[in-house]
Design a protein around this motif. Structure first.
Motif, PDB file in Angstrom:
ATOM      1  N   LEU A  73       1.138  -1.014  -0.051  1.00  0.00           N
ATOM      2  CA  LEU A  73       0.213   0.022  -0.059  1.00  0.00           C
ATOM      3  C   LEU A  73       0.531   1.149  -0.271  1.00  0.00           C
ATOM      4  O   LEU A  73       1.609   1.167   0.608  1.00  0.00           O
ATOM      5  CB  LEU A  73      -0.957   0.448   0.357  1.00  0.00           C
ATOM      6  N   HIS A  74       0.366   2.245  -1.054  1.00  0.00           N
ATOM      7  CA  HIS A  74       1.937   2.688  -0.999  1.00  0.00           C
ATOM      8  C   HIS A  74       0.808   4.676  -0.475  1.00  0.00           C
ATOM      9  O   HIS A  74       0.053   4.936  -1.585  1.00  0.00           O
ATOM     10  CB  HIS A  74       2.194   3.319  -2.754  1.00  0.00           C
ATOM     11  N   LEU A  75       0.879   5.006   0.510  1.00  0.00           N
ATOM     12  CA  LEU A  75       0.498   6.154   0.325  1.00  0.00           C
ATOM     13  C   LEU A  75       1.436   7.631   0.673  1.00  0.00           C
ATOM     14  O   LEU A  75       1.783   7.796   0.948  1.00  0.00           O
ATOM     15  CB  LEU A  75      -0.272   6.319   2.130  1.00  0.00           C
ATOM     16  N   ALA A  76       0.323   8.977   0.196  1.00  0.00           N
ATOM     17  CA  ALA A  76       1.221   9.820  -0.824  1.00  0.00           C
ATOM     18  C   ALA A  76       0.483  11.135  -0.390  1.00  0.00           C
ATOM     19  O   ALA A  76      -0.763  11.424  -0.595  1.00  0.00           O
ATOM     20  CB  ALA A  76       1.107   9.621  -2.457  1.00  0.00           C
ATOM     21  N   LEU A  77       0.904  12.403  -0.413  1.00  0.00           N
ATOM     22  CA  LEU A  77       0.494  13.679  -0.024  1.00  0.00           C
ATOM     23  C   LEU A  77       0.234  13.993  -1.529  1.00  0.00           C
ATOM     24  O   LEU A  77       1.243  13.616  -2.074  1.00  0.00           O
ATOM     25  CB  LEU A  77       1.175  14.549   0.954  1.00  0.00           C
ATOM     26  N   PHE A  78      -0.549  14.893  -1.552  1.00  0.00           N
ATOM     27  CA  PHE A  78      -1.222  16.066  -2.709  1.00  0.00           C
ATOM     28  C   PHE A  78       0.278  16.289  -3.483  1.00  0.00           C
ATOM     29  O   PHE A  78       0.710  16.681  -2.895  1.00  0.00           O
ATOM     30  CB  PHE A  78      -1.985  16.192  -2.648  1.00  0.00           C
ATOM     31  N   LEU A 105      -6.342  14.095   8.363  1.00  0.00           N
ATOM     32  CA  LEU A 105      -5.417  13.358   8.277  1.00  0.00           C
ATOM     33  C   LEU A 105      -5.442  11.556   8.751  1.00  0.00           C
ATOM     34  O   LEU A 105      -5.402  10.514   8.039  1.00  0.00           O
ATOM     35  CB  LEU A 105      -3.772  13.342   8.994  1.00  0.00           C
ATOM     36  N   VAL A 106      -6.001  11.273  10.166  1.00  0.00           N
ATOM     37  CA  VAL A 106      -6.146  10.073  10.004  1.00  0.00           C
ATOM     38  C   VAL A 106      -7.375   9.248   9.169  1.00  0.00           C
ATOM     39  O   VAL A 106      -8.006   8.175   9.178  1.00  0.00           O
ATOM     40  CB  VAL A 106      -6.544  10.576  11.199  1.00  0.00           C
ATOM     41  N   ARG A 107      -8.450  10.396   9.099  1.00  0.00           N
ATOM     42  CA  ARG A 107      -9.619   9.744   8.792  1.00  0.00           C
ATOM     43  C   ARG A 107      -8.828   9.255   7.031  1.00  0.00           C
ATOM     44  O   ARG A 107      -9.401   8.491   6.292  1.00  0.00           O
ATOM     45  CB  ARG A 107     -10.439  10.853   7.955  1.00  0.00           C
ATOM     46  N   ARG A 108      -8.248   9.968   6.332  1.00  0.00           N
ATOM     47  CA  ARG A 108      -7.672   9.548   4.610  1.00  0.00           C
ATOM     48  C   ARG A 108      -6.836   8.439   4.913  1.00  0.00           C
ATOM     49  O   ARG A 108      -6.973   7.357   4.456  1.00  0.00           O
ATOM     50  CB  ARG A 108      -6.734  10.951   4.501  1.00  0.00           C
ATOM     51  N   THR A 109      -6.190   7.677   6.094  1.00  0.00           N
ATOM     52  CA  THR A 109      -5.015   7.143   6.192  1.00  0.00           C
ATOM     53  C   THR A 109      -6.328   5.502   6.443  1.00  0.00           C
ATOM     54  O   THR A 109      -6.121   4.905   5.588  1.00  0.00           O
ATOM     55  CB  THR A 109      -4.047   7.329   7.308  1.00  0.00           C
ATOM     56  N   ALA A 110      -7.032   5.957   7.540  1.00  0.00           N
ATOM     57  CA  ALA A 110      -7.623   5.160   7.898  1.00  0.00           C
ATOM     58  C   ALA A 110      -9.066   4.158   6.307  1.00  0.00           C
ATOM     59  O   ALA A 110      -8.889   3.183   6.436  1.00  0.00           O
ATOM     60  CB  ALA A 110      -8.673   5.707   8.910  1.00  0.00           C
ATOM     61  N   GLU A 111      -9.403   4.915   5.629  1.00  0.00           N
ATOM     62  CA  GLU A 111     -10.317   4.958   4.122  1.00  0.00           C
ATOM     63  C   GLU A 111      -8.774   4.059   3.251  1.00  0.00           C
ATOM     64  O   GLU A 111      -9.544   3.724   2.882  1.00  0.00           O
ATOM     65  CB  GLU A 111     -10.304   5.946   3.658  1.00  0.00           C
ATOM     66  N   SER A 112      -7.661   4.958   3.400  1.00  0.00           N
ATOM     67  CA  SER A 112      -6.704   3.851   2.459  1.00  0.00           C
ATOM     68  C   SER A 112      -7.276   2.564   3.160  1.00  0.00           C
ATOM     69  O   SER A 112      -6.909   1.856   2.355  1.00  0.00           O
ATOM     70  CB  SER A 112      -5.525   4.836   2.358  1.00  0.00           C
TER      71      SER A 112
END
Length: 395
Positions: free
Chosen positions: A177-182, A327-334
């Motif tokens: 899983l790759h998490l990236a900021l805009f 930040l937490v919501r975006r990470t949990a959704e991913s």
């Protein structure tokens, strides 16, 4: 006739290796000719714009960046998560105990810190019998994406050289899983907040280094001793004067020691004083820009401002609402989207009722909803985010 370069070399104490006999300077001879100093406009020195250099200069050497990153990462990792949907409990259990070496808070804290410092974070999932059983964080600087025919990553390499491991993005749950900021200039790699604050970071670090050098120089700005007499200092006199200045007037131990001048010498400052530079305010402005890039109110970092209890509470509430919860919501959704093939329609949501900084908002909402006589008990529960009461409608 000696050239300008020859005279400059003599003034600096150097003798040309192949000079004519009449141009040699002997020990103790006068430094004939004018003494010239050449100055050129200096160029600023910037930290390299890569994740490793910025992390070293920022998180490793700057107190404001270090505290801002830890504050965001630790606070975000401490936000409680509530499972939702079928399979939510299994997903929450995996996140709470991701692998045998670390707990969920530690994994999420590292994940958030890497996002802030590099703009990218990677998770690896290990499956057993087709079900994810463990999650591991990967070092972003060791990960390399291998694009497929459509341009999106078809595989990832992790490691360096021959020891790199290849992860094919296949199967019901892809291994990475790759998490990236805009990032407006890159579709794959994210843009880190520390990169946006790189200029302020360099200014803040340079201000600290300048202040240390000034203290080492007895808290005096740079200057020059100007010889106003008609004669010239000999090389011996020049060396003796230089040695006395370094031994008796430099360093914190010699701070405040008077400088005794004789023989037509005069002191001329060549640099602005800290007051003339507005040194303190410039450093504080750079620190506030760093805090702004990370989404941390300057008040929470101890920077000068309206340091009252009411303002601190407001700043803390804004910090959660504008930085941590998104930040937490975006990470949990991913995470939920990545693991959906294994856990179904499971999800994770931040439990706002258990965040102490939002207690005032929660109390105000409950008071307004409780006073609404036109709402039923079930409607009131739904308005504050609770499900139906067990056993029917509450009285």
């Amino acid at each position: 006739m000696p050239t300008l370069l020859t005279r400059l070399a003599r003034a600096a104490g150097y003798v040309p290796a192949r000079a004519a006999p009449d141009t040699l300077v002997t020990k103790g001879a006068a430094l004939a000719g004018p003494q010239v100093a050449l100055y050129g406009g200096g160029r600023p020195s910037w930290t390299a714009r890569d994740a490793t250099a910025l992390a070293r200069a920022g998180y490793g050497r700057n107190a404001v960046v270090h505290r801002a990153v830890r504050l965001v990462a630790e606070s975000a990792a401490s936000v409680p998560l509530v499972p939702t949907g079928e399979g939510g409990d299994a997903l929450a259990a995996l996140v709470a105990r991701p692998n045998p070496r670390e707990g969920g808070t530690r994994l999420l804290e590292t994940l958030y810190a890497r996002l802030l410092l590099g703009g990218n974070a990677y998770l690896e999932q290990v499956s057993l019998d087709g079900s994810p059983r463990a999650l591991f964080g990967l070092r972003p600087e060791r990960v390399r994406a291998l694009p497929g025919p459509d341009g999106w990553p078809a595989a990832y390499l992790y490691g360096d050289g021959a020891r790199a491991r290849r992860y094919e993005q296949t199967g019901p749950v892809p291994p990475i899983l790759h998490l990236a900021l805009f990032n407006p200039e890159d579709d794959l790699l994210g843009l880190a907040p520390i990169e946006a604050a790189a200029t302020a970071l360099d200014i803040h670090n340079a201000a600290g280094a300048w202040n240390k050098a000034l203290l080492d120089n007895a808290a005096r700005p740079s200057g020059a001793l100007v010889f106003g007499g008609q004669a010239h200092l000999s090389e011996t006199q020049f060396d003796r004067l230089k040695g006395e200045l370094e031994a008796n007037y430099q360093g914190a131990a010699n701070a405040g020691r008077p400088l005794l001048l004789e023989g037509g010498l005069d002191w001329k400052p060549l640099a602005l004083s800290p007051k003339e530079m507005d040194f303190v305010e410039a450093k504080h402005a750079a620190a506030r820009e760093i805090a702004l890039a990370f989404g941390v109110p300057p008040l929470l970092l101890g920077l000068p401002g309206d340091n009252t209890h009411a303002n601190y509470a407001e700043a803390n509430r804004a910090f959660y609402r504008q930085t941590l919860i998104p930040l937490v919501r975006r990470t949990a959704e991913s995470l939920a989207h990545w693991l959906a093939p294994a856990f179904g329609a499971a999800g994770l949501e931040p439990d706002l009722d258990r965040i102490e900084a939002l207690a005032a908002e929660r109390e105000s909402l409950w008071r307004r909803v409780g006073a609404a006589a036109f709402l039923s008990a079930e409607e009131k529960r739904e308005a504050v985010g609770y499900g139906p009461a067990a056993g029917g409608e509450a009285p």
